[in-house]
Structures are given as C-alpha cells and as structure tokens.
Motif scaffolding. Structure first.
Motif, short mmCIF file in Angstrom:
data_model
loop_
_atom_site.label_atom_id
_atom_site.label_comp_id
_atom_site.label_asym_id
_atom_site.label_seq_id
_atom_site.Cartn_x
_atom_site.Cartn_y
_atom_site.Cartn_z
N ALA A 50 1.28 -1.43 -0.05
CA ALA A 50 0.15 0.03 -0.11
C ALA A 50 0.92 1.23 0.01
CB ALA A 50 -0.86 0.19 1.13
N ASP A 51 0.38 2.81 -0.40
CA ASP A 51 1.42 3.84 -0.46
C ASP A 51 1.16 4.65 0.60
OD1 ASP A 51 2.59 5.65 -1.01
OD2 ASP A 51 0.54 7.20 -2.13
N LEU A 52 1.98 4.09 1.83
CA LEU A 52 1.64 3.84 3.20
C LEU A 52 1.69 5.48 3.96
CD1 LEU A 52 0.91 2.86 6.16
CD2 LEU A 52 2.92 2.79 6.65
N ASN A 53 3.15 6.22 2.80
CA ASN A 53 3.30 7.37 3.14
C ASN A 53 3.15 8.15 2.09
OD1 ASN A 53 4.71 7.04 0.48
ND2 ASN A 53 6.57 7.30 1.18
N GLY A 54 2.23 8.08 1.38
CA GLY A 54 1.11 9.09 0.85
C GLY A 54 2.05 10.07 -0.70
N ASP A 55 3.02 9.38 -1.42
CA ASP A 55 3.46 9.76 -2.37
C ASP A 55 3.44 9.57 -3.55
OD1 ASP A 55 4.83 7.67 -2.22
OD2 ASP A 55 6.99 7.50 -2.15
N GLY A 56 2.68 8.73 -3.54
CA GLY A 56 1.90 8.29 -5.24
C GLY A 56 2.35 6.82 -5.19
N ARG A 57 3.45 6.25 -4.52
CA ARG A 57 4.09 5.39 -5.07
C ARG A 57 3.76 3.80 -3.84
NH1 ARG A 57 10.15 7.64 -5.93
NH2 ARG A 57 9.46 8.07 -3.89
N ALA A 58 3.50 2.82 -4.55
CA ALA A 58 3.48 2.02 -3.84
C ALA A 58 4.60 1.04 -2.65
CB ALA A 58 2.52 0.71 -4.00
N ASP A 59 4.61 0.76 -1.53
CA ASP A 59 5.24 0.41 -0.11
C ASP A 59 5.07 -0.81 -0.47
OD1 ASP A 59 6.10 3.15 -0.31
OD2 ASP A 59 4.87 3.88 0.29
N VAL A 60 6.02 -1.91 0.22
CA VAL A 60 6.15 -2.70 1.02
C VAL A 60 5.46 -2.63 2.73
CG1 VAL A 60 6.96 -5.65 1.43
CG2 VAL A 60 7.09 -3.99 -1.05
N LEU A 61 4.92 -3.20 3.15
CA LEU A 61 4.89 -3.20 4.61
C LEU A 61 4.64 -4.76 4.46
CD1 LEU A 61 1.09 -1.65 3.85
CD2 LEU A 61 3.76 -0.86 3.97
N VAL A 62 5.56 -4.82 5.95
CA VAL A 62 5.62 -6.68 6.10
C VAL A 62 5.42 -6.87 8.04
CG1 VAL A 62 7.93 -8.04 7.28
CG2 VAL A 62 7.47 -6.87 5.02
N GLN A 63 4.27 -6.94 8.77
CA GLN A 63 4.54 -7.34 9.44
C GLN A 63 5.42 -8.26 10.35
OE1 GLN A 63 0.22 -9.26 11.09
NE2 GLN A 63 0.14 -7.59 12.11
N THR A 64 6.00 -7.91 11.30
CA THR A 64 6.73 -9.01 12.43
C THR A 64 6.64 -9.19 13.59
OG1 THR A 64 7.98 -6.92 13.47
CG2 THR A 64 9.16 -7.72 10.77
N ARG A 65 7.17 -9.44 14.13
CA ARG A 65 6.61 -10.80 15.40
C ARG A 65 8.28 -9.95 16.26
NH1 ARG A 65 3.45 -14.57 15.84
NH2 ARG A 65 4.15 -15.38 14.31
N SER A 66 8.15 -9.76 17.37
CA SER A 66 9.63 -9.18 18.27
C SER A 66 10.43 -8.57 17.63
CB SER A 66 10.55 -10.80 18.47
OG SER A 66 9.90 -12.03 19.29
N PRO A 67 10.18 -7.03 17.05
CA PRO A 67 8.70 -6.69 17.59
C PRO A 67 7.59 -6.52 16.79
CG PRO A 67 10.52 -5.10 16.23
CD PRO A 67 11.06 -6.31 16.80
N ASN A 68 6.50 -6.63 18.01
CA ASN A 68 5.04 -6.08 16.69
C ASN A 68 5.49 -4.82 16.33
OD1 ASN A 68 2.74 -7.03 16.01
ND2 ASN A 68 1.65 -6.35 17.82
N ALA A 69 5.74 -5.12 14.93
CA ALA A 69 5.58 -3.55 14.12
C ALA A 69 5.13 -3.73 13.03
CB ALA A 69 6.75 -3.55 14.71
N VAL A 70 4.62 -2.32 12.05
CA VAL A 70 5.34 -3.13 10.49
C VAL A 70 6.40 -1.75 9.94
CG1 VAL A 70 3.63 -1.73 8.31
CG2 VAL A 70 2.54 -2.84 10.56
N VAL A 71 7.40 -3.12 9.25
CA VAL A 71 8.00 -2.70 8.87
C VAL A 71 7.42 -2.40 7.08
CG1 VAL A 71 10.78 -3.28 7.92
CG2 VAL A 71 10.06 -4.36 9.86
N VAL A 72 8.22 -0.52 6.61
CA VAL A 72 7.94 -0.32 5.61
C VAL A 72 9.18 -0.11 5.09
CG1 VAL A 72 6.91 1.68 5.16
CG2 VAL A 72 6.78 0.95 6.80
N PHE A 73 9.08 -0.40 3.70
CA PHE A 73 10.20 -0.14 2.41
C PHE A 73 8.93 0.24 1.69
CE2 PHE A 73 11.37 -4.63 4.68
CZ PHE A 73 12.98 -4.74 4.37
N GLU A 74 10.26 1.70 1.24
CA GLU A 74 9.29 2.28 0.43
C GLU A 74 10.12 1.85 -1.06
OE1 GLU A 74 9.99 6.44 2.40
OE2 GLU A 74 8.54 6.19 3.50
N ARG A 75 9.35 2.71 -1.92
CA ARG A 75 9.96 2.63 -2.76
C ARG A 75 10.47 3.66 -3.97
NH1 ARG A 75 8.32 3.79 -8.59
NH2 ARG A 75 5.80 3.89 -8.09
#
Length: 326
Positions: free
Chosen positions: A300-325
């Motif tokens: 999804a485009d999490l940062n609103g720049d018009g480009r799709a990002d890869v969002l990865v839910q992780t455990r240890s820690p519980n978080a969403v890691v964001v890879f921006e294009r």
C-alpha cells in the motif's frame, strides 16, 4: 534497508493478547491517508480466564500514526482484508477468526465476518462458514465491484471460495459463494488477488506454507469463476503473499514472505517478483530483509507519495516494517 517502522501494541499475556496475526492497510476513516487494521491472537490466561484477542485499527493523521490503536472487535483474528465491498465509497474490513479456549475456560468458535463502514453504527455481516485460512479482496469477475475471496481446507482439499454476488439494494455480499478446488497441497493457503498476468482478469497467488512454495492460479475466461491448472512459483517456504504495482509501470507485481517454521533462517525475508510486459513474473535478485521474523506482508502507499510501499508485519517486535519505493 527499511525506510521506517510503525510500532504496534506488544503481545501481553496479562491482557490476554498473544502473537500478531495479520495486517490490512486501507483508508479506514476516510481522510485520504492509509491506516492499518491488525490483529492479536487470543490467549487463555491462568486456569480459566478466556481472552479472545482483538482486532485493532491504527489511524494515520498528518503527524503520523496515533499512539493508541482502537479495538474494533474482540475475536481471535487470523487474517484481515480491506476494501469497499458494498460500493458506498467507504473502506470496509473483513476478518477471519479462529477458535480460542476450551475446557474450563470455555470456547470461542471461529468466525468470519465483514464490518461495513458507514454512518454509526457500522453493520456487521457474519458469513456462512468458519476455519478460514486466509481472505483477500479483489474484483474477481470483472464487474467493477470488489468481491471477497477466502481459502479453507474442505475435507483435506484446499478450496477457494469467492463471494461475488451483491445485494442490489445495499451493495453488501449475498448468496452462496463460488467454490473452486485449488488442486494443490498445502497448509498455509495464504492468498492475494489481482491481475498479475496482464490479461485484465484477477488471478490468485497462493502461499502454501511450510517448506512448500507458492502457486499462481490464472483465471480462465472460458470458465465461470474457474482457473487454469496451478502454475508453480519457485520460492521455498512461502508463508504470505501480496499483490501491487511496486515499480510504477502499471503492472501488478508480487511480494512473498519466506520462511516459517520449516525454514527459520529465512523468516525475515521478502521475495519480490515483477511482472514484465509479457505478463510473466520474474524474481528480483535480492530479497528484502525485515530484520525480524515475518508474520504477513502487504502492499500500500503508506506515506502518500503516490508510490506503493511493501509493508511487513513482524513479531519480536510487533511492528510494521515499511520498505518505500524510491
């Protein structure tokens, strides 16, 4: 390297929350920004205190994500999917849950429902079966409306169900889903849907789980809701999949989370397959490294720049890691 991390509430045995169980991005409050729906598994605390877990929403504002997520349902969610399923312009949330408890603690049955967002209160539609492995939202039959797809094992046979009929008055899902035997063996059955072959029809990518890889189900235009024979995708240990345009060429690509219990050394990695002009998927040479064990992947485009990002839910820690294009 990841561009950022969105922290989520940590699992807490005291509160009855266990491990993270999936994310679903979408504009859930209608402000034009991508928010996150996510789940934490339920636990039995002590001898008899049954806690069902919860599904949360974390809303993104102008200054980023709010510190306190909002509980939208108490259940033990396994997977979530977001999309405007009733055609009213608002993003709805579908949730698949699992049974929790037993014995003295009691038992919460598995559930599968859609929360239709609208004027208060929202409308909840419970769907007709349980023990759902995964869910996805896509326009499966090309009628311009989003449908709901679900996978489950039926008597040991992995099966895809497609809710594609909509009530003409409300736009909500109705009727009996179309069922499609997947013709594959797997325990994970995580899915993503979209046109990854360039023919204008929604295809389905299935991560089989364990040490197995993934398969591509290409929709057969001659069969009503049917698919051609599964095509193997040579990615070992596929545990979660997502579909989206990752390079801005107008064609949908695929992200595949690798690892799982069978391949613990690869549990942090996300493989990317780009769709070329001929509708073929080709794996990018280098995997993404989420730096923590992966639960689920989304696009999804999490940062609103018009480009799709890869969002990865992780455990240890519980978080969403964001890879921006970039």
């Amino acid at each position: 390297m990841p561009a950022g991390v969105v922290p989520l509430p940590p699992p807490s045995a005291e509160e009855g929350f266990g491990s993270p169980r999936g994310i679903s991005p979408g504009d859930h409050d209608g402000d034009g920004r991508v928010d996150l729906a996510f789940g934490l598994r339920g636990l039995v605390v002590g001898d008899s205190d049954l806690r069902p877990g919860a599904t949360f929403q974390s809303f993104q504002g102008a200054a980023g994500f709010a510190a306190g997520p909002v509980v939208i349902s108490e259940a033990s969610p396994t997977r979530l999917a977001s999309g405007d399923l009733d055609g009213d312009g608002r993003t709805d949330v579908a949730v698949a849950g699992e049974p929790v408890g037993g014995g003295e603690a009691g038992f919460l049955p598995p559930a599968f429902w859609v929360d239709y967002q609208g004027p208060e209160p929202d409308v909840r539609q419970v769907l007709g079966f349980d023990s759902v492995a995964d869910i996805a939202v896509a326009d499966a039959n090309g009628d311009g409306r989003l449908d709901l797809l679900a996978t489950r094992n039926v008597g040991g046979a992995p099966t895809l169900f497609i809710y594609r009929d909509h009530d003409p008055a409300t736009g909500r899902l109705t009727g009996t889903p179309v069922s499609v035997a997947l013709g594959v063996a797997g325990t994970g059955l995580r899915i993503a849907a979209g046109d990854v072959t360039g023919d204008g029809l929604a295809d389905v990518v299935v991560a089989l789980g364990g040490a197995a890889g993934a398969v591509l189900l290409v929709q057969d235009p001659a069969a009503d809701g049917g698919f051609a024979a599964p095509v193997a995708i040579a990615i070992e240990g596929a545990s979660s999949v997502a579909v989206g345009d990752l390079d801005g060429d107008g064609r949908l690509d695929v992200a595949v989370a690798r690892g799982g219990a069978a391949l613990p050394a690869d549990r942090r990695r996300i493989a990317i397959l780009r769709q070329d002009a001929g509708g073929r998927l080709a794996r990018v040479a280098s995997d993404l490294d989420a730096l923590a064990p992966v639960v689920a992947v989304s696009i999804a485009d999490l940062n609103g720049d018009g480009r799709a990002d890869v969002l990865v839910q992780t455990r240890s820690p519980n978080a969403v890691v964001v890879f921006e294009r970039r």
